[in-house]
Design a protein around this motif. Structure first.
Motif, PDB file in Angstrom:
ATOM      1  N   THR A 117     -14.810  34.513  -3.089  1.00 28.24           N
ATOM      2  CA  THR A 117     -15.766  34.305  -4.179  1.00 28.24           C
ATOM      3  C   THR A 117     -15.861  32.828  -4.547  1.00 28.24           C
ATOM      4  O   THR A 117     -16.956  32.320  -4.810  1.00 28.24           O
ATOM      5  N   VAL A 118     -14.725  32.135  -4.549  1.00 29.35           N
ATOM      6  CA  VAL A 118     -14.724  30.696  -4.823  1.00 29.35           C
ATOM      7  C   VAL A 118     -15.475  29.948  -3.726  1.00 29.35           C
ATOM      8  O   VAL A 118     -16.298  29.053  -4.006  1.00 29.35           O
ATOM      9  N   ASN A 119     -15.224  30.287  -2.474  1.00 33.88           N
ATOM     10  CA  ASN A 119     -15.932  29.639  -1.361  1.00 33.88           C
ATOM     11  C   ASN A 119     -17.439  29.849  -1.467  1.00 33.88           C
ATOM     12  O   ASN A 119     -18.230  28.919  -1.239  1.00 33.88           O
ATOM     13  N   ASP A 120     -17.830  31.065  -1.822  1.00 32.75           N
ATOM     14  CA  ASP A 120     -19.259  31.363  -1.985  1.00 32.75           C
ATOM     15  C   ASP A 120     -19.862  30.551  -3.130  1.00 32.75           C
ATOM     16  O   ASP A 120     -20.996  30.065  -3.039  1.00 32.75           O
ATOM     17  N   ALA A 121     -19.085  30.379  -4.205  1.00 33.15           N
ATOM     18  CA  ALA A 121     -19.569  29.620  -5.365  1.00 33.15           C
ATOM     19  C   ALA A 121     -19.758  28.148  -5.013  1.00 33.15           C
ATOM     20  O   ALA A 121     -20.747  27.521  -5.405  1.00 33.15           O
ATOM     21  N   VAL A 122     -18.801  27.585  -4.264  1.00 30.37           N
ATOM     22  CA  VAL A 122     -18.916  26.183  -3.834  1.00 30.37           C
ATOM     23  C   VAL A 122     -20.157  26.008  -2.961  1.00 30.37           C
ATOM     24  O   VAL A 122     -20.901  25.031  -3.101  1.00 30.37           O
ATOM     25  N   LYS A 123     -20.384  26.948  -2.060  1.00 34.45           N
ATOM     26  CA  LYS A 123     -21.555  26.877  -1.184  1.00 34.45           C
ATOM     27  C   LYS A 123     -22.852  26.904  -1.992  1.00 34.45           C
ATOM     28  O   LYS A 123     -23.806  26.163  -1.693  1.00 34.45           O
ATOM     29  N   LYS A 124     -22.890  27.741  -3.026  1.00 30.12           N
ATOM     30  CA  LYS A 124     -24.083  27.818  -3.868  1.00 30.12           C
ATOM     31  C   LYS A 124     -24.332  26.497  -4.595  1.00 30.12           C
ATOM     32  O   LYS A 124     -25.475  26.068  -4.735  1.00 30.12           O
ATOM     33  N   VAL A 125     -23.242  25.858  -5.049  1.00 26.00           N
ATOM     34  CA  VAL A 125     -23.375  24.565  -5.725  1.00 26.00           C
ATOM     35  C   VAL A 125     -23.908  23.519  -4.744  1.00 26.00           C
ATOM     36  O   VAL A 125     -24.750  22.681  -5.100  1.00 26.00           O
ATOM     37  N   LYS A 126     -23.434  23.573  -3.502  1.00 30.40           N
ATOM     38  CA  LYS A 126     -23.918  22.634  -2.485  1.00 30.40           C
ATOM     39  C   LYS A 126     -25.378  22.892  -2.146  1.00 30.40           C
ATOM     40  O   LYS A 126     -26.188  21.962  -2.061  1.00 30.40           O
ATOM     41  N   ASP A 127     -25.718  24.156  -1.951  1.00 31.22           N
ATOM     42  CA  ASP A 127     -27.092  24.514  -1.577  1.00 31.22           C
ATOM     43  C   ASP A 127     -28.101  24.156  -2.673  1.00 31.22           C
ATOM     44  O   ASP A 127     -29.265  23.856  -2.383  1.00 31.22           O
ATOM     45  N   SER A 128     -27.656  24.162  -3.922  1.00 33.54           N
ATOM     46  CA  SER A 128     -28.561  23.870  -5.046  1.00 33.54           C
ATOM     47  C   SER A 128     -28.851  22.375  -5.203  1.00 33.54           C
ATOM     48  O   SER A 128     -29.761  21.987  -5.923  1.00 33.54           O
ATOM     49  N   GLY A 129     -28.052  21.535  -4.523  1.00 35.34           N
ATOM     50  CA  GLY A 129     -28.214  20.091  -4.669  1.00 35.34           C
ATOM     51  C   GLY A 129     -27.317  19.488  -5.738  1.00 35.34           C
ATOM     52  O   GLY A 129     -27.203  18.263  -5.852  1.00 35.34           O
ATOM     53  N   LYS A 130     -26.683  20.334  -6.535  1.00 34.20           N
ATOM     54  CA  LYS A 130     -25.804  19.859  -7.609  1.00 34.20           C
ATOM     55  C   LYS A 130     -24.598  19.109  -7.056  1.00 34.20           C
ATOM     56  O   LYS A 130     -24.156  18.108  -7.640  1.00 34.20           O
ATOM     57  N   TYR A 131     -24.080  19.578  -5.946  1.00 32.37           N
ATOM     58  CA  TYR A 131     -22.909  18.936  -5.328  1.00 32.37           C
ATOM     59  C   TYR A 131     -23.211  17.473  -4.992  1.00 32.37           C
ATOM     60  O   TYR A 131     -22.422  16.572  -5.302  1.00 32.37           O
ATOM     61  N   ASN A 132     -24.348  17.222  -4.363  1.00 36.24           N
ATOM     62  CA  ASN A 132     -24.719  15.848  -3.992  1.00 36.24           C
ATOM     63  C   ASN A 132     -24.884  14.966  -5.224  1.00 36.24           C
ATOM     64  O   ASN A 132     -24.544  13.768  -5.192  1.00 36.24           O
ATOM     65  N   GLU A 133     -25.393  15.538  -6.306  1.00 33.86           N
ATOM     66  CA  GLU A 133     -25.527  14.775  -7.549  1.00 33.86           C
ATOM     67  C   GLU A 133     -24.158  14.320  -8.061  1.00 33.86           C
ATOM     68  O   GLU A 133     -23.989  13.186  -8.503  1.00 33.86           O
ATOM     69  N   ILE A 134     -23.191  15.217  -7.989  1.00 30.72           N
ATOM     70  CA  ILE A 134     -21.847  14.900  -8.476  1.00 30.72           C
ATOM     71  C   ILE A 134     -21.175  13.862  -7.576  1.00 30.72           C
ATOM     72  O   ILE A 134     -20.512  12.942  -8.055  1.00 30.72           O
ATOM     73  N   VAL A 135     -21.368  13.990  -6.258  1.00 29.32           N
ATOM     74  CA  VAL A 135     -20.809  13.009  -5.319  1.00 29.32           C
ATOM     75  C   VAL A 135     -21.374  11.621  -5.598  1.00 29.32           C
ATOM     76  O   VAL A 135     -20.641  10.630  -5.655  1.00 29.32           O
ATOM     77  N   LYS A 136     -22.684  11.524  -5.773  1.00 32.96           N
ATOM     78  CA  LYS A 136     -23.326  10.233  -6.047  1.00 32.96           C
ATOM     79  C   LYS A 136     -22.832   9.633  -7.348  1.00 32.96           C
ATOM     80  O   LYS A 136     -22.624   8.421  -7.464  1.00 32.96           O
ATOM     81  N   LYS A 137     -22.608  10.477  -8.342  1.00 32.51           N
ATOM     82  CA  LYS A 137     -22.154  10.003  -9.646  1.00 32.51           C
ATOM     83  C   LYS A 137     -20.796   9.320  -9.554  1.00 32.51           C
ATOM     84  O   LYS A 137     -20.569   8.285 -10.193  1.00 32.51           O
TER      85      LYS A 137
END
Length: 271
Positions: free
Chosen positions: A248-268
């Motif tokens: 479930t955690v792995n699926d949640a991380v994937k959803k955050v990445k797919d939404s573009g939110k992950y890249n926003e946090i990395v850039k920040k």
């Protein structure tokens, strides 16, 4: 002859009763008894999140830019990312339990928190006691020295010198197994490790590359050697025997990445 049918009927009834008793006696078999606790254990954390809408994580908030405290507030890359992941898990709130790094795995095993979120490298040694999510960020060990130090250009140049490392981290074991001629100065907190270098008590610091680069950029008094010592990956630490929660955690991380939110946090935090 006239009593024969009655005898046959009585015999049939007796056989049916015998079968019913046998069936009742065999119903609670061993396999059924073993499966129930396992299912309950697998769903324990998810059930708690569904009920409380809170995800509890253990973190050592001394490791910029991953996790640190600004006043009473937790900040950093790990902090922002786990808050986004928590929403996908159905949690409205993340409760952080600030814990020294060496105490994170014991704390997880003692159920003081649901998972470890603390820039923890996935290692075979740690896998003996806990499980990990998929990696959510690449890392690697690096060497940090003072900005004007031109004598240390690589790992071999640390022979006969002092290097600061944080207790309980991969750095300690890596140096102990790779080089016997480096004097390790082990400290409790990440901030102490950097202070040892700044005050000249050690010649170098061996720590994670992303955190080292962030510190060097912020302070301007130190530099990080470009060649990393290892290739490592960060993951979330989870108690053993919780495969459903890990998935479930792995699926949640994937959803955050797919939404573009992950890249926003990395850039920040890293760009």
């Amino acid at each position: 002859m006239m009593f024969k049918p009655k005898k046959q009927a009585l015999l049939a009834v007796f056989c049916m009763l015998t079968l019913m008793v046998s069936a009742c006696g065999s119903k609670p078999d061993a396999s059924a008894g073993q499966q129930a606790p396992a299912a309950a254990s697998s769903n324990e954390i998810l059930s708690k999140i569904a009920k409380t809408k809170t995800l509890t994580v253990g973190t050592d908030a001394t490791f910029k830019p991953f996790e640190y405290k600004s006043g009473d507030q937790f900040e950093g890359f790990d902090i922002d990312l786990i808050r986004a992941v928590a929403k996908e898990l159905g949690a409205d709130k993340v409760e952080f339990v600030d814990t020294e790094f060496k105490g994170l795995i014991p704390g997880l095993q003692a159920k003081k928190f649901d998972l470890i979120v603390s820039a923890m490298y996935i290692t075979d040694e740690r896998k003996k006691t806990i499980d990990f999510s998929d990696s959510y960020f690449p890392g690697g060990l690096s060497i940090m020295v003072k900005k004007d130090n031109d004598t240390i250009k690589g790992f071999d140049d640390l022979a006969g010198k002092k290097a600061a490392v944080q207790i309980g981290t991969k750095s300690v074991k890596f140096v102990e197994e790779s080089r016997k001629n480096i004097e390790l100065v082990q400290v409790e907190k990440n901030t102490e490790m950097f202070l040892e270098l700044e005050t000249g008590k050690v010649d170098a610091v061996i720590t994670g590359f992303p955190a080292a680069k962030a510190y060097a950029k912020e302070k301007g008094t130190v530099k990080v050697l470009p060649q990393t010592l290892t290739e490592e990956y960060y993951g979330y630490g989870v108690r053993k025997d919780n495969p459903e929660f890990v998935k479930t955690v792995n699926d949640a991380v994937k959803k955050v990445k797919d939404s573009g939110k992950y890249n926003e946090i990395v850039k920040k935090w890293f760009e």
